[in-house]
Design an enzyme around this catalytic site. Structure first.
Site, PDB file in Angstrom:
ATOM      1  N   SER A  50      47.765 -43.326  71.651  1.00 17.79           N
ATOM      2  CA  SER A  50      47.846 -42.186  72.505  1.00 17.79           C
ATOM      3  C   SER A  50      48.759 -41.063  71.895  1.00 17.79           C
ATOM      4  O   SER A  50      48.363 -39.854  72.030  1.00 17.79           O
ATOM      5  CB  SER A  50      48.834 -42.483  73.454  1.00 17.79           C
ATOM      6  OG  SER A  50      50.206 -42.985  73.164  1.00 17.79           O
ATOM      7  N   ALA A  73      27.819 -36.270  77.227  1.00 20.25           N
ATOM      8  CA  ALA A  73      28.486 -36.599  78.602  1.00 20.25           C
ATOM      9  C   ALA A  73      28.941 -37.982  78.959  1.00 20.25           C
ATOM     10  O   ALA A  73      29.819 -37.978  79.889  1.00 20.25           O
ATOM     11  CB  ALA A  73      27.291 -36.296  79.921  1.00 20.25           C
ATOM     12  N   ARG A  74      28.547 -38.802  78.245  1.00 14.37           N
ATOM     13  CA  ARG A  74      29.348 -40.235  78.451  1.00 14.37           C
ATOM     14  C   ARG A  74      30.665 -40.236  77.727  1.00 14.37           C
ATOM     15  O   ARG A  74      31.475 -41.162  78.077  1.00 14.37           O
ATOM     16  CB  ARG A  74      28.298 -41.258  77.528  1.00 14.37           C
ATOM     17  CG  ARG A  74      26.915 -41.566  78.287  1.00 14.37           C
ATOM     18  CD  ARG A  74      26.092 -42.560  77.597  1.00 14.37           C
ATOM     19  NE  ARG A  74      24.818 -42.639  78.111  1.00 14.37           N
ATOM     20  CZ  ARG A  74      23.927 -43.437  77.799  1.00 14.37           C
ATOM     21  NH1 ARG A  74      24.229 -44.176  76.584  1.00 14.37           N
ATOM     22  NH2 ARG A  74      22.783 -43.719  78.419  1.00 14.37           N
ATOM     23  N   ARG A  86      19.787 -21.984  82.357  1.00 11.94           N
ATOM     24  CA  ARG A  86      19.319 -20.914  83.606  1.00 11.94           C
ATOM     25  C   ARG A  86      19.270 -19.742  83.077  1.00 11.94           C
ATOM     26  O   ARG A  86      18.348 -18.865  83.599  1.00 11.94           O
ATOM     27  CB  ARG A  86      20.478 -20.990  84.607  1.00 11.94           C
ATOM     28  CG  ARG A  86      20.103 -20.505  85.904  1.00 11.94           C
ATOM     29  CD  ARG A  86      21.355 -20.615  86.845  1.00 11.94           C
ATOM     30  NE  ARG A  86      21.070 -19.769  88.164  1.00 11.94           N
ATOM     31  CZ  ARG A  86      21.874 -19.826  89.037  1.00 11.94           C
ATOM     32  NH1 ARG A  86      23.008 -20.386  88.908  1.00 11.94           N
ATOM     33  NH2 ARG A  86      21.584 -19.095  90.144  1.00 11.94           N
ATOM     34  N   ARG A 170      28.868 -44.041  67.610  1.00 14.97           N
ATOM     35  CA  ARG A 170      27.759 -43.497  67.344  1.00 14.97           C
ATOM     36  C   ARG A 170      27.297 -43.118  65.979  1.00 14.97           C
ATOM     37  O   ARG A 170      26.199 -42.635  65.692  1.00 14.97           O
ATOM     38  CB  ARG A 170      28.064 -41.787  68.024  1.00 14.97           C
ATOM     39  CG  ARG A 170      28.407 -41.773  69.314  1.00 14.97           C
ATOM     40  CD  ARG A 170      27.481 -42.627  70.196  1.00 14.97           C
ATOM     41  NE  ARG A 170      27.471 -42.129  71.778  1.00 14.97           N
ATOM     42  CZ  ARG A 170      26.750 -42.724  72.755  1.00 14.97           C
ATOM     43  NH1 ARG A 170      25.602 -43.334  72.245  1.00 14.97           N
ATOM     44  NH2 ARG A 170      26.943 -42.328  73.674  1.00 14.97           N
TER      45      ARG A 170
END
Length: 205
Positions: A50, A73-74, A86, A170
């Site tokens: 922490s 996003a995970r 957009r 990752r």
């Protein structure tokens, strides 16, 4: 894929946070070797991870696919500000249509996989999307036929504890190939004096 480290917390801030617990400020060397050893000892070896949350990094990440964005996003303990599809589809709408084997031109908009069948399918999807946009269909609806390979960019802020977890998961060879590349580039863009905190997390370090 382009990675720019925009900002990072100095190591002495993390060391100060750790020394707050024991009021050992007089032993600090202002982010030098003593403080670096303290951060590693408490944050990594003693598992008080922490404390590493006091180190925060902000990256500008360009040229990744929407597929990779979905993977990001995970990792919930991070903040993402993403280029809006957009509002930016006009870039594609105003460009020329693509020949199905013109990978060099299409790579402005899509991440190429190196597989000609997949990359050709992505180019077809770009041309289909262009046609829909030129019919005057709103971006809100048209974007539903975007290919996963469509490029995007984002500003990404993450603390050292979460970044350790990201790099460990990752950079592994079982991860999506594109996110493996991202993990390596994130590590390489870190300040030299910070890399020791993440070195052990790299797969095949």
């Amino acid at each position: 894929m382009e990675i720019t480290l925009m900002n990072h917390t100095p190591l002495e801030v993390c060391a100060h946070a750790i020394r707050t617990c024991w009021q050992s400020f007089d032993k600090s060397d202002e982010g030098g070797e003593k403080d670096k050893a303290l951060i590693d000892r408490v944050g990594n070896k003693y598992k008080h991870a922490s404390t590493l949350e006091h180190l925060v990094y902000t990256f500008y990440i360009k040229g990744i696919s929407r597929a990779l964005l979905q993977e990001l996003a995970r990792h919930r303990i991070a903040s993402l500000s993403v280029k809006s599809t957009r509002y930016t589809l006009k870039e594609l709408k105003n460009s020329e249509s693509f020949k199905e084997n013109d990978f060099n031109s299409a790579k402005k908009f899509i991440v190429l996989t190196g597989n000609s069948f997949v990359d050709t399918a992505s180019i077809k999807a770009l041309n289909n999307l262009q046609e829909i946009l030129k019919k005057g269909i709103s971006n809100d609806i048209a974007k539903f036929c975007l290919p996963e390979s469509y490029k995007t960019e984002l500003t990404w802020t993450i603390n050292a504890r979460s970044l350790q977890n990201f790099i460990e998961l990752r950079s592994n060879k079982s991860a999506l190939w594109e996110i493996q590349k991202l993990a390596e580039k994130l590590f390489n863009s870190l300040p030299v004096e910070h890399k020791y905190l993440f070195q052990e997390k790299l797969y095949n370090k």
